[in-house]
Enzyme design. Structure first.
Site, PDB file in Angstrom:
ATOM      1  N   LYS A  32      71.309-103.944  15.424  1.00 15.19           N
ATOM      2  CA  LYS A  32      71.085-103.911  13.982  1.00 15.19           C
ATOM      3  C   LYS A  32      72.431-104.116  13.299  1.00 15.19           C
ATOM      4  CE  LYS A  32      69.028-100.945  10.389  1.00 15.19           C
ATOM      5  NZ  LYS A  32      68.329 -99.663  10.125  1.00 15.19           N
ATOM      6  N   SER A  91      63.878-100.000   7.803  1.00 15.37           N
ATOM      7  CA  SER A  91      64.877-101.010   7.547  1.00 15.37           C
ATOM      8  C   SER A  91      65.310-101.784   8.793  1.00 15.37           C
ATOM      9  CB  SER A  91      66.138-100.359   6.940  1.00 15.37           C
ATOM     10  OG  SER A  91      66.698 -99.424   7.862  1.00 15.37           O
ATOM     11  N   SER A 117      63.089 -95.643   9.723  1.00 16.03           N
ATOM     12  CA  SER A 117      63.457 -97.051   9.903  1.00 16.03           C
ATOM     13  C   SER A 117      63.468 -97.598  11.317  1.00 16.03           C
ATOM     14  CB  SER A 117      64.825 -97.311   9.283  1.00 16.03           C
ATOM     15  OG  SER A 117      64.680 -97.456   7.908  1.00 16.03           O
TER      16      SER A 117
HETATM   17  N1  GLN Z   1      62.358 -96.221   3.959  1.00 17.17           N
HETATM   18  C1  GLN Z   1      63.304 -95.148   3.869  1.00 17.17           C
HETATM   19  C2  GLN Z   1      64.344 -95.450   2.818  1.00 17.17           C
HETATM   20  O1  GLN Z   1      64.267 -96.472   2.217  1.00 17.17           O
HETATM   21  C3  GLN Z   1      63.945 -94.897   5.192  1.00 17.17           C
HETATM   22  C4  GLN Z   1      64.991 -95.875   5.538  1.00 17.17           C
HETATM   23  C5  GLN Z   1      65.693 -95.559   6.816  1.00 17.17           C
HETATM   24  O2  GLN Z   1      65.179 -94.834   7.664  1.00 17.17           O
HETATM   25  N2  GLN Z   1      66.882 -96.111   6.953  1.00 17.17           N
HETATM   26  O3  GLN Z   1      65.224 -94.671   2.588  1.00 17.17           O
END
Ligand code: GLN
Length: 485
Positions: free
Chosen positions: A76, A151, A175
């Protein structure tokens, strides 16, 4: 060959059925052929990958047994990689080249994994659909009109489309698990502190955690064996002893106590997801597990509490992007103030700016107690709920996401997007491990099941997931060659 798991590839490499160079070449060719359509990789590092692969081939010939040796991996783009761009999905870091490797990257390099490239992600890991990426949205390989989740959507899509053997991801509120669910792959978020955060670009430091996105639970265990453990460079990494995560994969589930939270089966859960999870629970019963209901009474407070804690920490973490120290700087500033203002206005996307504003507000004098402090108290209540549930059960099972992947562009209301993580966020607030594994389909789109464990019970989660994958085939399903187009 590209569809094989790490465990299978490792054998193929050792029996000289294929070399790491051939394998790496094949992945790079496939990436070159389809990346324009799926947008999974922001950067590929062909030259480095082939160099690492040829070194791996030598070590394999010398008899080195490391299971990740010669295995092509994707990172990532939140993990710092020396001499390779690390963008974090942001214009702010569009041309940022890190001077060092994240601990997880250096550990994987040392284990002989081959770095294919860096995967697309929501900007600074803020999002549930990959649509906040400065580099454009990733497309779901099962249907390119759908989001891959976020994400870590680029990593999940890359694993699903066989553009790597395994990938790294990060999970602050869901995410790793949610994109794994949307893309039909396995994703493990370890307990807070199990994996070092050094060199992983910070979003919300008390929640962020790195973990594997893979084709099977066994592969996740293989990766965990390399990345888990204390790190002197991350004072929040845990000293709790690391186990061999592959050792207990084949333990019987006979007598396992599974708790099903009633709060994960309420209004908003789509019928196809519910049906699939119920069928999976039957599968567990056949394996000798017993199912009881558990209560997580404060689960409905997890999203509101998270959207105070995470933005608050993000606003502090992101203050370093000032046009001086890292990445982007606006053109022709008239003075220092103007440079700060325009650098941040032009360098960040709108979701990131929204979070910075919420976070600075929540942390400001006079509001700190009312918001941040309050959210931390809710966090404790949520942890207490899990502790109480784990007095009677070994693991908690439910859906990962309320539905299958939604259409690109369909969710424009931020609050609706925030509710995507309604089943995953509490796990981060409590610092627990959770894994998502494929359990079926709604139409042609994958459904994921989440298994939550006690703190540092990753080996148990992997055992439960692996046993499920021994008697089901969902994790072996593949998107069509034309990605549902
Ligand atoms: N969807 C959540 C956010 O936007 C979690 C994102 C994540 O786990 N990095 O914060």
């Amino acid at each position: 060959m590209l569809e094989k798991t790490v465990a299978e590839l490792s054998k193929a490499l050792r029996s000289q059925e294929v070399s790491s160079v051939e394998l790496t070449q094949a992945y790079l060719e496939k990436i070159a052929a389809v990346n324009e359509r799926l947008n999974t990789y922001i950067t590929t590092c062909d030259e480095l990958a082939l160099k690492q692969a040829s070194k791996a081939d030598q070590l394999i010939a010398d008899g080195n047994q490391n299971p990740l040796l010669g295995i092509p991996i994707a990172h990532k783009d939140i993990f710092c990689t020396k001499n390779i761009k690390t963008t974090c999905g942001s214009k702010m870091l569009e041309n940022f080249v890190s001077p060092y490797d994240a601990t997880i990257v250096s550990k994987l390099n040392k284990a002989g994994a081959v770095t294919l490239g860096k995967t697309n992600m929501d900007e600074f890991a803020m999002g549930s659909s990959n649509e906040t990426s400065y580099f454009g949205s990733v497309k779901n390989p099962w249907d390119t009109s759908k989001v891959p989740g976020g994400s870590s959507g680029g990593s999940a899509a890359a694993v699903a489309a066989d553009l790597c053997a395994i990938a790294t991801g990060t999970d602050t509120g869901g995410s790793i698990r949610q994109p794994a669910s949307f893309c039909g792959v396995t994703g493990l978020k370890p307990s807070y502190g199990r994996v070092s955060r050094w060199g992983m670009i910070a979003f919300a430091s008390s929640l962020d955690q790195a973990g594997p996105i893979s084709k099977s639970a066994e592969d996740a265990a293989i990766l965990m064996n390399v990345i888990a453990g204390p790190d002197n460079l991350d004072s929040t990494s845990s000293r709790t002893p690391v186990v061999d995560y592959t050792l207990n994969l084949n333990d019987s589930l006979y007598g396992l106590k599974i708790g099903v939270p009633k709060q994960h089966f309420t209004e908003g859960l789509s019928a196809d997801v519910e049906e699939s999870i119920r069928l999976s629970l039957k599968e567990f019963e056949k394996l000798g597990a017993s199912i009881t209901q558990v209560d997580l009474p404060n689960n409905h407070l997890s999203v509101p509490a998270y959207y105070v804690v995470a933005p608050a920490e993000a606003s502090a973490n992101l203050s370093r992007y000032d046009g001086v120290r890292y990445g982007f700087r606006c053109d022709n500033p008239i003075d220092l103030e103007d440079m700060y203002m325009r650098t941040r206005s032009e360098g960040f996307g709108s979701e990131v700016k929204r979070r910075i504003m919420i976070g600075t507000y929540a942390l400001s004098a006079g509001y700190y107690d009312a918001y941040y402090q309050k959210a931390q108290k809710i966090r404790r209540l949520i942890k207490n709920d899990f502790d109480a549930a784990f007095e009677t059960v070994d693991v908690i099972v439910g859906p990962t996401s309320p539905h299958t992947a939604f259409s690109l562009g369909a969710t424009t209301d931020p609050v609706k997007m925030y509710l995507e993580d309604i089943y995953t966020i509490a796990v981060n607030l409590a610092g627990l491990p959770g894994i998502s594994i494929p359990t079926g389909f709604g139409g042609n789109l994958p459904i994921g099941m989440q298994i939550i464990g006690k703190e540092f019970a990753e080996a148990k989660l992997l055992n439960v997931a692996h046993q499920y994958q021994q008697v089901t085939e969902w994790h072996k399903s593949k998107p069509s060659e034309n990605f549902g187009e």
